[in-house]
Structures are given as C-alpha cells and as structure tokens.
Design an enzyme around this catalytic site. Structure first.
Site, PDB file in Angstrom:
ATOM      1  N   GLU A  74      42.810  30.927  34.109  1.00  0.00           N
ATOM      2  CA  GLU A  74      43.359  31.170  32.778  1.00  0.00           C
ATOM      3  C   GLU A  74      44.189  32.440  32.756  1.00  0.00           C
ATOM      4  O   GLU A  74      45.254  32.491  32.150  1.00  0.00           O
ATOM      5  CB  GLU A  74      42.220  31.277  31.762  1.00  0.00           C
ATOM      6  CG  GLU A  74      41.566  29.957  31.437  1.00  0.00           C
ATOM      7  CD  GLU A  74      40.346  30.125  30.545  1.00  0.00           C
ATOM      8  OE1 GLU A  74      40.069  29.199  29.773  1.00  0.00           O
ATOM      9  OE2 GLU A  74      39.683  31.155  30.640  1.00  0.00           O
ATOM     10  N   GLN A  75      43.712  33.487  33.440  1.00  0.00           N
ATOM     11  CA  GLN A  75      44.453  34.732  33.425  1.00  0.00           C
ATOM     12  C   GLN A  75      45.784  34.568  34.148  1.00  0.00           C
ATOM     13  O   GLN A  75      46.799  35.115  33.724  1.00  0.00           O
ATOM     14  CB  GLN A  75      43.632  35.841  34.096  1.00  0.00           C
ATOM     15  CG  GLN A  75      44.307  37.206  34.009  1.00  0.00           C
ATOM     16  CD  GLN A  75      43.313  38.328  34.173  1.00  0.00           C
ATOM     17  OE1 GLN A  75      42.132  38.154  33.943  1.00  0.00           O
ATOM     18  NE2 GLN A  75      43.791  39.489  34.558  1.00  0.00           N
TER      19      GLN A  75
ATOM     20  N   VAL B 229      37.192  35.488  30.717  1.00  0.00           N
ATOM     21  CA  VAL B 229      38.424  34.872  31.201  1.00  0.00           C
ATOM     22  C   VAL B 229      38.156  34.359  32.613  1.00  0.00           C
ATOM     23  O   VAL B 229      37.483  35.006  33.400  1.00  0.00           O
ATOM     24  CB  VAL B 229      39.611  35.867  31.204  1.00  0.00           C
ATOM     25  CG1 VAL B 229      39.379  36.991  32.181  1.00  0.00           C
ATOM     26  CG2 VAL B 229      40.926  35.161  31.510  1.00  0.00           C
ATOM     27  N   SER B 230      38.619  33.160  32.884  1.00  0.00           N
ATOM     28  CA  SER B 230      38.525  32.628  34.243  1.00  0.00           C
ATOM     29  C   SER B 230      39.768  33.060  35.005  1.00  0.00           C
ATOM     30  O   SER B 230      40.795  33.414  34.411  1.00  0.00           O
ATOM     31  CB  SER B 230      38.430  31.101  34.234  1.00  0.00           C
ATOM     32  OG  SER B 230      39.635  30.537  33.761  1.00  0.00           O
ATOM     33  N   THR B 231      39.665  33.059  36.319  1.00  0.00           N
ATOM     34  CA  THR B 231      40.792  33.475  37.152  1.00  0.00           C
ATOM     35  C   THR B 231      42.024  32.620  36.874  1.00  0.00           C
ATOM     36  O   THR B 231      43.150  33.115  36.776  1.00  0.00           O
ATOM     37  CB  THR B 231      40.415  33.375  38.640  1.00  0.00           C
ATOM     38  OG1 THR B 231      39.224  34.135  38.866  1.00  0.00           O
ATOM     39  CG2 THR B 231      41.523  33.890  39.522  1.00  0.00           C
TER      40      THR B 231
END
Length: 523
Positions: free
Chosen positions: A18-19, A14-16
């Site tokens: 996206e989260q 997960v990218s920052t």
C-alpha cells in the site's frame, strides 16, 4: 468491566504494498491524527503503529492485539484511526473489533469517514464501509494472483528463494508494483542440486541418507540450515531444475496453509537455464513414484509424548520410533521409543538418537502428575515453580525491549547526521536516499519487534499468580480424564497441560506445565 481512562489512542497501519502503490505513509497518518487531536483538545494516551503489516488477519498484528488488550484494561476511552480499513479489510474481523470496543465502553472515530458508529444508521454505514473494504481487498488480491499466473504461463519467475539459482531484477516496468526478474544459475549451489539428483537416481540413496551425507560434508540450504528429509524431497520434486516454472501449487495459503493443495498447478517452460537433464529428471521421478506407495500400517500404538519430550543434546522435539523385533519363538513384537526429531529428519551430522523407551517415559510422566495431586509438598513446589517462571520470563523481554528502544533512538540520530552531511558537505542525493532507505528498513524491523515485545509484556504483567487451590483442582480433574481417555485423547490432554518435558540421559527430567486461564476454564 473496567471504566476507561479519559484519553485517545491512535491506531495506524500500512502494508508495504500500500505504501509503495498508494503513498499511504505511517508518518503522514500520525501527523494528521495528532493535529486533529490537538485542534479538538484530545489527549493522546498511546499510539499503536503497524508498519508493513497486512490487514488480512488479526493474529498477525501485534500492535492491534496490544491495543485491544489495553482497551480491556481501560487505558483509553476513544480510538481514532485515519480510515476504517486501517483496522481491518475483512468485514467479519472489523465487526468483531467494533463489538469488543463497544462492550468495553470505548468510543471510535475515523478521521476520513465521518459518521456516528453508536447510532443505527452509523452502524449500517460502518458495515457498508467494511463490505467495501473487503471487496477492495479481494479485488486487489485477485488482480495480483491473475498477474502472477500470467507471468508463470509465460515461463517467468514469480520470486522466492531456491537452491541453485539467484533472483536477478532486469528492469522496472511502468507499474511500480511489477518487477521483471529472472533466475541466474549459481554454479556452486547447482553442483549440490545435481548431486542430490544423482545420489537418489543413480546411487540408490534414500532421502535421509542424502540429507545425512550433505550435512556431514558441511553443505547447507539456501537459508543456511542443515538439509532435512523434507528439504531433499522438495528439491527432487521441483520441476524448476529441469527448466520448468511451477506455480499455484497451493491455494488460499492464509486460510488453508499446506492443506490447500491445487491438483492442477501451472507448469510451463521457463526462461531460465535448467540444472539437471530431462533424462535424469525422468529417472528420479519414476523412482520416487515407485517408492512413495505407503505400505499398510501394521503397528497401531500411540505416542502421547511426541513433541513434548525435548532432546537432551539439541533441544529438538522427540518423535515416535518403532522397532520390529522377532523373538526366539518366532513371535513378532514392536518396541516403542522416542528419538530426537532432528536426528530422525536430518541425520547424525546434526544430533544423535538419544532414544528413550516409550513405556518408561509415559509411566514416569503420569506418575509425576498424579504425585502432584496427592502430595502437598510436591503441589506447593509445582505452584512456586510456575509462578517463579512466569515472573522471571518477563525480565529478558523487558531487557530486550529497552535495547530495541535504544537502537531506535540511535537510528534517529544517524538519520539526522546523514541529513547534516547532505546539507553541509554537498553529499550526492542518490547516496543520501539509498542510505535513508536502509535505515528506514532497519527501523521498521525494530518497530515490529518492539510491538511484539510490548504485547508479550502487557499479557505477562497482567497475569496474577496462579493460586494453589486452582492448580490442585486442575490437576485432579486432568488426572481423572487422563486415566479414562483413549490414546488419541491422552495426547491432546497432555499437550494442553504440559509445555515441555526435559530428558536427562535416558529418563524423564523436569516437566514444565502450562497453567493459564484458558486451561483453568477448560478443567
């Protein structure tokens, strides 16, 4: 091909962004996949977790690289992901990963998208999903770029660290991904910036002289590093200091890096307070443009050891240095040498010249490599040193990995204590949330480092000792090529074989070679 051992590997990412935007959670992905494996009687052999990592490239994802490496070793027979785009949002990378897994006999399954990737229709569906993922990624990137360009046109700061200012968040808009920030002048830093402009524009000092003086006086950049020629140049050319916002100087940074120069960047009147006057700015720019015209290069000599020689004082790479000398009879000669790169770029406050004569250093390196081919005892010593160094290099990595894993355990214990304080002592919820967010950020940094260490150790542990016959054959072919190669190819060859060259006093010391499989195949 190694027969894969029965078991399932989980890969989650997960990218920052996206989260924050979509609520993708690493823990939620892991819980879902673990439950799925338990219900279907699958044994999990390993979990590959990437927190806050973009899916743009494969190279920047240590856990993905470790997973592919373990697949080659046959550590698992199936890979399970939450969604296909967790592997990659670029279709080409996704297809390459899937092809590699297929060749290794490793099955693939996505929890969300249910289709058989081994069938023709399944492969077609996978390609379509990859195309959709890449389109989604490109759309997101384009929307973000468009929003940032619009902010720049309005004179708003898009973020970044810059000497003289501090970024302050004013408020959060309805969209959680957008933050409204402004630049506030830091008086102490602004004084340094003004002085740099004055030294260049009115005192006549050059870039290196300015960097040298600032470093001698103990000043540091925003990141706490000594000033360099490049850093001073960037400050003098940045219109931010005269009240402008400059944006989109370079395009497609991920692919083009510094070569993606945009000839028409956005420059608009900013909302922030300027640090230097328009008059001083114009004076500095006119002087800079006048000095920036490059004279024709008279000396055409080469420096094949540039970057390989290491300064005996600070360890920086040594760079080319030429001195023009006029003899008594009027003849002009150019003397070549290698000097410390830190001294050349940042001045005597950082290091000394520690110059080495180029002719002597190059001849010493060539003779040393030739000697390793023709003298058995020297060759034996080279091989023993290379294998000993490869074996010893894994020990500090293993020690650091053990330390990182211990810190992660302690971090979980601290989280539990904060939860107990909240439940038993009535701690305020805002205080709990703030502390947990700090611990979460610290945990993500530790987990990222753990992934890097695991990948490095896996590569080193699998590397067999270098055979003496291979080293001899490699050095023999290398020496023949080196003798007949033109100067520019000599440099490329040396950088392929030599990792670093120590300098002792004014002469060449130990030479560290790189003898990996890629090099052996090349020769």
């Amino acid at each position: 091909m190694v027969e894969p051992r029965q078991g399932v590997a989980l890969y989650v990412r997960v990218s920052t962004e996206e989260q924050a935007e979509y609520g993708y959670s690493i823990d939620a992905q892991l819980d879902t996949l673990r439950t799925f494996c338990k219900l279907h009687g699958k044994t999990i052999t390993d979990e590959y977790v990437e927190r806050g990592v973009s899916g743009t490239t494969i190279e920047g994802r240590p856990e993905l690289l470790r997973m592919l490496h373990d697949a080659e070793r046959g550590n698992f027979s199936e890979l399970l992901v939450w969604r296909i785009n967790r592997l990659s949002r670029k279709q080409l990378d996704l297809m390459q990963i899937m092809k590699q897994l297929e060749q290794l006999g490793v099955g693939f399954e996505s929890f969300t998208e249910k289709f058989d990737t081994s069938s023709p229709m399944g492969k077609f569906a996978l390609q379509m999903m990859g195309a959709v993922g890449e389109l989604e990624r490109n759309t997101i990137v384009e929307n973000v770029k468009s929003g940032m360009k619009q902010r720049a046109r309005r004179g708003q700061w898009n973020g970044g660290i810059v000497l003289g200012y501090e970024t302050t968040q004013l408020k959060a808009s309805g969209n959680r991904r957008e933050r409204v920030t402004t630049l506030e002048v830091v008086p102490e830093e602004a004084a340094i910036v003004r002085r740099i402009f004055e030294m260049y524009g009115t005192s006549g000092l050059g870039l290196k002289a300015i960097a040298n003086r600032l470093n001698h006086e103990g000043h540091r950049t925003k990141k706490g590093n000594p000033f360099s020629v490049y850093g001073v140049s960037e400050i003098l050319r940045n219109p931010l200091y005269v009240g402008k916002i400059r944006y989109n100087v370079r395009e497609n940074w991920a692919e083009k890096r510094r070569k993606g120069i945009n000839k028409h960047p956005i420059i608009a009147d900013g909302e922030h307070q300027p640090i230097v006057s328009q008059e001083l700015w114009d004076q500095v720019q006119a002087l800079y443009d006048k000095k920036s015209g490059r004279p024709p290069r008279v000396f055409q000599g080469s420096f094949p050891l540039t970057g390989l020689l290491r300064c005996p004082q600070c360890g920086s790479g040594m760079v080319a240095h030429r001195v023009k000398d006029t003899l008594k009879d009027g003849a002009v000669v150019y003397r070549r040498s290698y000097v410390c790169g830190a001294f050349r770029n940042k001045g005597s406050a950082v290091c000394k010249s520690n110059g080495v004569r180029a002719d002597e250093a190059e001849q010493a390196v060539f003779d040393r490599l030739k000697e390793a081919v023709v003298r058995p005892n020297v060759l034996r010593d080279v091989v023993d040193r290379v294998n000993a160094r490869r074996s010893a290099s894994s020990k500090p990595l293993a020690s650091e990995l053990k330390s990182v894993e211990k810190e992660l355990e302690q971090l979980n214990g601290r989280k539990e204590r904060w939860y107990r304080l909240y439940e038993e002592d009535g701690m305020e919820r805002d205080m709990l949330v703030g502390r947990l967010n700090e611990l979460k950020a610290q945990g993500e940094r530790l987990e990222a480092r753990r992934s890097e260490l695991r990948a490095e150790l896996a590569t080193q542990n699998d590397a067999p000792p270098v055979p003496r016959a291979v080293v001899k054959a490699t050095l023999t072919h290398f020496h023949r090529l080196l003798q007949n190669a033109p100067p520019e190819q000599q440099k490329a060859l040396l950088h392929l074989l030599v990792k670093r060259i120590e300098v002792k006093g004014r002469s060449v010391g130990a030479i560290e070679l790189t003898l990996d499989e890629r090099l052996q195949e090349t020769f």
